[in-house]
Design an enzyme around this catalytic site. Structure first.
Site, PDB file in Angstrom:
ATOM      1  N   LYS A   1       5.460 -12.578   1.968  1.00 42.01           N
ATOM      2  CA  LYS A   1       5.068 -11.168   2.112  1.00 42.01           C
ATOM      3  C   LYS A   1       3.962 -10.977   3.139  1.00 42.01           C
ATOM      4  CE  LYS A   1       4.042 -10.778  -2.270  1.00 42.01           C
ATOM      5  NZ  LYS A   1       4.591 -12.013  -2.848  1.00 42.01           N
ATOM      6  N   THR A   2       2.914 -11.780   3.001  1.00 41.80           N
ATOM      7  CA  THR A   2       1.761 -11.603   3.888  1.00 41.80           C
ATOM      8  C   THR A   2       2.150 -11.838   5.342  1.00 41.80           C
ATOM      9  OG1 THR A   2       0.202 -12.240   2.152  1.00 41.80           O
ATOM     10  CG2 THR A   2      -0.545 -12.466   4.420  1.00 41.80           C
TER      11      THR A   2
ATOM     12  N   GLU B   1       1.973  -4.757   2.119  1.00 41.00           N
ATOM     13  CA  GLU B   1       2.455  -5.869   1.314  1.00 41.00           C
ATOM     14  C   GLU B   1       2.622  -5.370  -0.113  1.00 41.00           C
ATOM     15  OE1 GLU B   1       0.931 -10.310  -0.073  1.00 41.00           O
ATOM     16  OE2 GLU B   1       0.248  -9.459   1.828  1.00 41.00           O
TER      17      GLU B   1
END
Length: 464
Positions: free
Chosen positions: A121-122, A165
């Site tokens: 995600k990051t 995110e």
């Protein structure tokens, strides 16, 4: 605790303001003109950066830190019921807002992309933030890590796009109503909050179901959990589904990933045309993250060739295979990987980057619950290293579980044929690793806890 909805965010107080997610929201609110205050258990670079924006940051938690005129108190799921500032908020009848509600409020009125998945995600959110900024679209963004370039995890942009995110760990991603939802993968994790894969699927289905009518789901065509989720949501009539990956059925097909040292060149087939661009981090999984970012941007109407070129400007996120330095011919790289899938992916990426050079891993397990459920798989992942040092479990927000220690991982690693050394005193790790390392080796500090602090210490020992 039943957090309320964010009705007034002009004088918010954040409990745990230095956390990755919390500090980003605080930063955006401060940049929007709010009078922000908060506290954290310890001082940190994130806290100091917030002070530079005029935010009041207290070290430690105390009832007196909460101003009587605060309009709301923002918390994450990590904040305990007996926190003195939370108790004081109840006495003063100040509304309590979960950070996901606060972030949802910041996203309203903007074209939004929410990036979800068990892993990546990051990185993917960061790739989008960098690329959209490079294209002068001036996006707002909130990320769970600091970009290596701008060095910040959040920004209030003047454009009409917000990239966020979306955290599934506590189901908070269900609060968002994105124009584009990205799902990178779906696996069982966060065992304190999810008892089964079925609960994970239900949670992701709810997240996907919140996409605005006419919006788009960008989802992995290769990963089994994502494929199952795609089958479950295909019938949503208001949702456009765009798949990406190496599968021959993928809408955005990864044709080839070519390793080039610590970078990769990726070629995709999109709308019948081949498109090639550079990803400035190593590993097939990071190349796939870039393709997910490409598909998400295209879903918002951004020309693919412009976006592909801009994605090449991404240079990484702190703690995501971040080169910390080199000493005595030994490179030290830091990895946030803490789930077996992430550990395997990062070790394979490093193997592809360094070839026959030795890889030494310093692994710190993260959370007792995760170790209890996945400790065997963590140990098996370490067989990909030439040698490993395993630390005690980093507890984070959890209390110990009787019988669950890092020995579970060490035993599984040795059973898989891995060379593993247990070091229980964190102060001894740097010296131990420096004594093991030889010129040409790569040392990989790995885990989501404070193992990241060991990189500079190892470099110092190597230099002495």
């Amino acid at each position: 605790m039943a957090p309320g909805s964010p009705t007034a965010m002009d004088r918010p107080h954040f409990i745990g303001i230095g956390g990755a997610g919390m500090s980003g929201i605080a930063k955006i609110l401060a940049e929007r003109g709010a009078r922000v205050a908060g506290s954290d258990a310890r001082d940190s670079p994130a806290a100091e950066a917030l002070r530079g924006l005029g935010v009041t940051v207290h070290v430690g938690h105390a009832a007196g830190h909460l101003a009587d005129d605060a309009t709301c108190v923002v918390v994450s799921s990590a904040i305990r019921e007996d926190n003195p500032e939370l108790l004081r908020a109840a006495e003063l009848s100040i509304p309590v807002v979960h950070r996901s509600d606060a972030l949802a409020a910041l996203m309203r009125g903007l074209r939004s992309i929410a990036v979800a998945g068990t892993h990546g995600k990051t990185t993917t959110t960061s790739m989008l933030a960098v690329a959209l900024t490079e294209l002068a679209l001036d996006p707002a963004y909130a990320i769970g890590g600091d970009l290596a370039g701008p060095g910040t995890n959040a920004r209030h942009g003047a454009g009409d796009i917000f990239v966020a995110e979306a955290d599934e760990s506590d189901r908070s991603f269900q609060k968002y109503d994105p124009d584009v939802a990205v799902v990178l993968n779906v696996e069982l994790d966060h065992h304190a909050n999810y008892a089964s894969m079925e609960e994970i699927y239900d949670s992701f289905e709810t997240f996907v179901g919140k996409v605005v009518p006419g919006g788009t789901l960008v989802i992995n065509a290769d990963q089994p959990g994502a494929v199952e989720l795609t089958a479950r949501v295909r019938d949503l009539s208001t949702l456009k589904v765009v798949t990406y990956g190496e599968s021959g059925t993928a809408d955005v097909r990864v044709h080839k990933v070519t390793p080039r040292g610590l970078t990769s060149e990726v070629t995709v087939l999109l709308n019948g045309k081949f498109l090639t661009f550079t990803v400035s981090v190593p590993g097939r999984h990071y190349a796939h993250n870039a393709v997910a970012a490409l598909a998400a941007g295209v879903a918002l109407g951004i020309p693919a060739h412009n976006l592909a070129s801009a994605l090449g400007k991404y240079t990484g996120v702190k703690r995501r295979l971040q080169l910390k330095g080199e000493a005595a011919g030994v490179q030290v790289v830091d990895s946030y990987a803490h789930h077996p899938t992430e550990m395997t992916a990062d070790l394979e990426a490093m193997r592809g980057a360094v070839g026959d050079a030795r890889i030494l891993v310093v692994f710190q397990p993260h959370l007792f619950s995760r170790t209890q459920e996945l400790g065997t798989e963590m140990g098996q992942a370490l067989r990909l290293a030439d040698a490993s040092v395993v630390l005690d479990i980093y507890p984070a927000r959890e209390d110990p579980i009787p019988g669950i220690t890092s020995e579970l991982i060490i035993g599984a690693a040795r059973a898989a044929g891995a060379d593993v050394t247990a070091v229980h005193d964190k102060d001894q790790v740097a010296g131990t690793v420096a004594g093991m390392a030889k010129p040409g080796d790569l040392v990989l500090t790995m885990g989501a806890g404070d193992v990241t602090d060991l990189g500079p210490q190892i470099l110092e020992h190597l230099s002495s």
